[in-house]
Design a protein around this motif. Structure first.
Motif, PDB file in Angstrom:
ATOM      1  N   GLN A   1       0.818  -1.203   0.000  1.00 35.51           N
ATOM      2  CA  GLN A   1       0.000   0.000   0.000  1.00 35.51           C
ATOM      3  C   GLN A   1       0.859   1.263   0.000  1.00 35.51           C
ATOM      4  OE1 GLN A   1      -3.360  -0.089  -0.350  1.00 35.51           O
ATOM      5  NE2 GLN A   1      -3.017  -2.288  -0.583  1.00 35.51           N
ATOM      6  N   ASP A   2       1.988   1.249   0.691  1.00 39.70           N
ATOM      7  CA  ASP A   2       2.887   2.403   0.773  1.00 39.70           C
ATOM      8  C   ASP A   2       4.293   1.923   0.440  1.00 39.70           C
ATOM      9  OD1 ASP A   2       4.482   4.591   1.438  1.00 39.70           O
ATOM     10  OD2 ASP A   2       3.380   5.062   3.262  1.00 39.70           O
ATOM     11  N   ARG A   3       4.639   1.971  -0.839  1.00 39.44           N
ATOM     12  CA  ARG A   3       5.931   1.434  -1.274  1.00 39.44           C
ATOM     13  C   ARG A   3       7.099   2.236  -0.708  1.00 39.44           C
ATOM     14  NH1 ARG A   3       3.913   1.198  -7.415  1.00 39.44           N
ATOM     15  NH2 ARG A   3       2.378  -0.482  -7.190  1.00 39.44           N
ATOM     16  N   GLU A   4       6.935   3.551  -0.632  1.00 43.09           N
ATOM     17  CA  GLU A   4       8.015   4.391  -0.101  1.00 43.09           C
ATOM     18  C   GLU A   4       8.359   3.978   1.326  1.00 43.09           C
ATOM     19  OE1 GLU A   4       9.043   9.123   0.780  1.00 43.09           O
ATOM     20  OE2 GLU A   4       7.183   8.560  -0.250  1.00 43.09           O
ATOM     21  N   ARG A   5       7.329   3.775   2.135  1.00 44.58           N
ATOM     22  CA  ARG A   5       7.562   3.364   3.506  1.00 44.58           C
ATOM     23  C   ARG A   5       8.137   1.954   3.571  1.00 44.58           C
ATOM     24  NH1 ARG A   5       9.601   4.837   7.894  1.00 44.58           N
ATOM     25  NH2 ARG A   5       9.105   3.403   9.616  1.00 44.58           N
ATOM     26  N   ALA A   6       7.665   1.068   2.712  1.00 45.43           N
ATOM     27  CA  ALA A   6       8.182  -0.309   2.702  1.00 45.43           C
ATOM     28  C   ALA A   6       9.665  -0.332   2.347  1.00 45.43           C
ATOM     29  CB  ALA A   6       7.379  -1.154   1.717  1.00 45.43           C
ATOM     30  N   LEU A   7      10.066   0.458   1.356  1.00 43.12           N
ATOM     31  CA  LEU A   7      11.485   0.509   0.985  1.00 43.12           C
ATOM     32  C   LEU A   7      12.319   1.092   2.118  1.00 43.12           C
ATOM     33  CD1 LEU A   7      11.277   1.666  -2.746  1.00 43.12           C
ATOM     34  CD2 LEU A   7      11.792  -0.620  -1.881  1.00 43.12           C
ATOM     35  N   ALA A   8      11.777   2.100   2.813  1.00 40.25           N
ATOM     36  CA  ALA A   8      12.490   2.669   3.955  1.00 40.25           C
ATOM     37  C   ALA A   8      12.672   1.626   5.054  1.00 40.25           C
ATOM     38  CB  ALA A   8      11.732   3.877   4.499  1.00 40.25           C
ATOM     39  N   GLU A   9      11.652   0.789   5.263  1.00 44.24           N
ATOM     40  CA  GLU A   9      11.747  -0.272   6.253  1.00 44.24           C
ATOM     41  C   GLU A   9      12.778  -1.323   5.842  1.00 44.24           C
ATOM     42  OE1 GLU A   9       9.612  -1.096   9.572  1.00 44.24           O
ATOM     43  OE2 GLU A   9      10.737   0.747   9.193  1.00 44.24           O
ATOM     44  N   CYS A  10      12.835  -1.646   4.558  1.00 42.80           N
ATOM     45  CA  CYS A  10      13.850  -2.585   4.078  1.00 42.80           C
ATOM     46  C   CYS A  10      15.248  -2.030   4.347  1.00 42.80           C
ATOM     47  CB  CYS A  10      13.673  -2.827   2.579  1.00 42.80           C
ATOM     48  SG  CYS A  10      12.217  -3.807   2.142  1.00 42.80           S
ATOM     49  N   ALA A  11      15.432  -0.742   4.071  1.00 43.65           N
ATOM     50  CA  ALA A  11      16.728  -0.111   4.317  1.00 43.65           C
ATOM     51  C   ALA A  11      17.075  -0.123   5.802  1.00 43.65           C
ATOM     52  CB  ALA A  11      16.717   1.323   3.786  1.00 43.65           C
ATOM     53  N   ARG A  12      16.083   0.081   6.637  1.00 45.88           N
ATOM     54  CA  ARG A  12      16.324   0.129   8.088  1.00 45.88           C
ATOM     55  C   ARG A  12      16.795  -1.210   8.634  1.00 45.88           C
ATOM     56  NH1 ARG A  12      13.783  -1.423  12.500  1.00 45.88           N
ATOM     57  NH2 ARG A  12      11.861  -2.033  11.420  1.00 45.88           N
ATOM     58  N   VAL A  13      16.154  -2.309   8.207  1.00 41.75           N
ATOM     59  CA  VAL A  13      16.481  -3.613   8.804  1.00 41.75           C
ATOM     60  C   VAL A  13      17.711  -4.250   8.178  1.00 41.75           C
ATOM     61  CG1 VAL A  13      14.068  -3.996   9.429  1.00 41.75           C
ATOM     62  CG2 VAL A  13      14.945  -4.935   7.275  1.00 41.75           C
ATOM     63  N   LEU A  14      18.167  -3.761   7.038  1.00 43.69           N
ATOM     64  CA  LEU A  14      19.352  -4.317   6.386  1.00 43.69           C
ATOM     65  C   LEU A  14      20.634  -3.771   7.011  1.00 43.69           C
ATOM     66  CD1 LEU A  14      18.354  -4.246   2.611  1.00 43.69           C
ATOM     67  CD2 LEU A  14      19.203  -6.256   3.842  1.00 43.69           C
ATOM     68  N   VAL A  15      21.643  -4.619   7.055  1.00 45.43           N
ATOM     69  CA  VAL A  15      22.976  -4.153   7.436  1.00 45.43           C
ATOM     70  C   VAL A  15      23.520  -3.286   6.312  1.00 45.43           C
ATOM     71  CG1 VAL A  15      23.423  -6.221   8.816  1.00 45.43           C
ATOM     72  CG2 VAL A  15      24.122  -6.173   6.410  1.00 45.43           C
ATOM     73  N   ASP A  16      24.499  -2.448   6.614  1.00 48.80           N
ATOM     74  CA  ASP A  16      25.182  -1.707   5.564  1.00 48.80           C
ATOM     75  C   ASP A  16      25.784  -2.701   4.570  1.00 48.80           C
ATOM     76  OD1 ASP A  16      24.569   0.589   6.916  1.00 48.80           O
ATOM     77  OD2 ASP A  16      26.601   0.989   7.637  1.00 48.80           O
ATOM     78  N   GLY A  17      25.547  -2.477   3.287  1.00 46.61           N
ATOM     79  CA  GLY A  17      26.020  -3.410   2.268  1.00 46.61           C
ATOM     80  C   GLY A  17      25.089  -4.581   2.029  1.00 46.61           C
ATOM     81  N   GLY A  18      23.974  -4.655   2.800  1.00 50.01           N
ATOM     82  CA  GLY A  18      22.998  -5.721   2.594  1.00 50.01           C
ATOM     83  C   GLY A  18      22.296  -5.573   1.261  1.00 50.01           C
ATOM     84  N   ARG A  19      21.695  -6.653   0.794  1.00 52.81           N
ATOM     85  CA  ARG A  19      21.109  -6.677  -0.548  1.00 52.81           C
ATOM     86  C   ARG A  19      19.585  -6.782  -0.505  1.00 52.81           C
ATOM     87  NH1 ARG A  19      24.975  -7.107  -4.622  1.00 52.81           N
ATOM     88  NH2 ARG A  19      27.028  -6.804  -3.635  1.00 52.81           N
ATOM     89  N   LEU A  20      18.970  -5.974  -1.345  1.00 54.94           N
ATOM     90  CA  LEU A  20      17.528  -6.049  -1.593  1.00 54.94           C
ATOM     91  C   LEU A  20      17.324  -6.688  -2.949  1.00 54.94           C
ATOM     92  CD1 LEU A  20      14.555  -5.335  -0.960  1.00 54.94           C
ATOM     93  CD2 LEU A  20      14.998  -3.056  -1.910  1.00 54.94           C
ATOM     94  N   MET A  21      16.524  -7.758  -2.994  1.00 55.05           N
ATOM     95  CA  MET A  21      16.283  -8.514  -4.231  1.00 55.05           C
ATOM     96  C   MET A  21      14.795  -8.435  -4.557  1.00 55.05           C
ATOM     97  SD  MET A  21      18.607 -11.688  -2.860  1.00 55.05           S
ATOM     98  CE  MET A  21      18.302 -11.211  -1.140  1.00 55.05           C
ATOM     99  N   ILE A  22      14.465  -7.840  -5.702  1.00 56.67           N
ATOM    100  CA  ILE A  22      13.075  -7.623  -6.087  1.00 56.67           C
ATOM    101  C   ILE A  22      12.815  -8.272  -7.436  1.00 56.67           C
ATOM    102  CG2 ILE A  22      11.294  -5.911  -6.614  1.00 56.67           C
ATOM    103  CD1 ILE A  22      12.940  -3.886  -4.992  1.00 56.67           C
TER     104      ILE A  22
END
Length: 248
Positions: free
Chosen positions: A115-136
């Motif tokens: 429903q809120d992609r901007e917020r979802a992406l921000a949450e993905c960034a928050r829980v990932l370690v620095d250098g972590g990978r997002l796979m879409i």
């Protein structure tokens, strides 16, 4: 994949199943594309990976077989809970995980449903370690000039189709650098063909509650619906200075 959380019947794209009661995975590229994503992201045994929209746990089982610790997130509390896996009922826009607690995040056929992609992406960034990978992996408009009529469709998840430029801009704003973009549209066509062979119609593939399937298909053809795989890296967080906040 069940992240829309509505009361109506969910489409096959959302459930990841060809038909009710069918236990086979129904997703463009299936686990072969998951395997490619994991390889391109250089995620290995011992890593912790969050699966957004885990559904029946197909990807979680795949991760476990490769020594990767999977955590499933799904907003539907009636989705199957795979054995020996952590599965949390939550929304992608409010992940109940600590900052920097996972090495990878998978969003397969799910980002377009948030429903809120901007917020979802921000949450993905928050829980990932620095250098972590997002796979879409998800659907997108290969002809973005024709996206407006698609987004006006009612009663179908096709109306939430992504656009590459918008997505990459949103990722950058959230603290990601896009490393890989691959088109896998033939896998989407194969899924559509399977659905048509099984049901004799494409009704139910995307959900057709408000528009006729003919209208949906016409607008999607105009937008040249395709399917992509994207890998992005969580940029290093900036150290706070003078009371300022960290980069998201």
């Amino acid at each position: 994949m069940t992240l829309a959380c509505t009361t109506r019947d969910r489409s096959a794209y959302e459930t990841g199943r060809l038909a009710e009661g069918d236990t086979r995975l129904f997703r463009p590229g299936a686990l072969e594309l998951t395997s490619r994503a994991i390889a391109l992201a250089h995620v290995g045994a011992g890593a912790t990976v969050l699966d957004l929209g885990c559904g029946a746990g197909d990807t979680l089982r795949y991760l476990q077989a490769r020594g990767i610790d999977g955590i499933g997130i799904d907003c539907a509390d009636n989705a199957a809970s795979p054995e020996k896996h952590v599965r949390i009922v939550a929304r992608a826009e409010a992940l109940p995980l600590a900052d920097g607690s996972v090495h990878g995040v998978l969003a397969e056929c799910s980002l377009s449903l948030f429903q809120d992609r901007e917020r979802a992406l921000a949450e993905c960034a928050r829980v990932l370690v620095d250098g972590g990978r997002l796979m879409i992996s998800d659907v997108y408009a290969r002809n973005p000039d024709a996206i407006a009529p698609v987004r006006s469709l009612r009663g179908t998840r096709a109306g939430r189709m992504l656009m590459r430029d918008e997505l990459e801009a949103g990722l950058s704003n959230a603290g990601f650098t896009t490393n890989v973009w691959e088109d896998h549209s033939p896998a989407l066509r194969e899924c559509a063909a399977r659905f048509l062979f099984e049901h004799g119609t494409l009704d139910g593939l995307w959900g057709c509650g408000g528009e006729s399937s003919q209208a949906i298909q016409a607008e999607m053809r105009a937008a040249r619906v395709g399917y992509f795989l994207l890998i992005a890296t969580r940029r290093k967080r900036q150290a706070p200075t003078g009371g300022g906040s960290d980069e998201r």
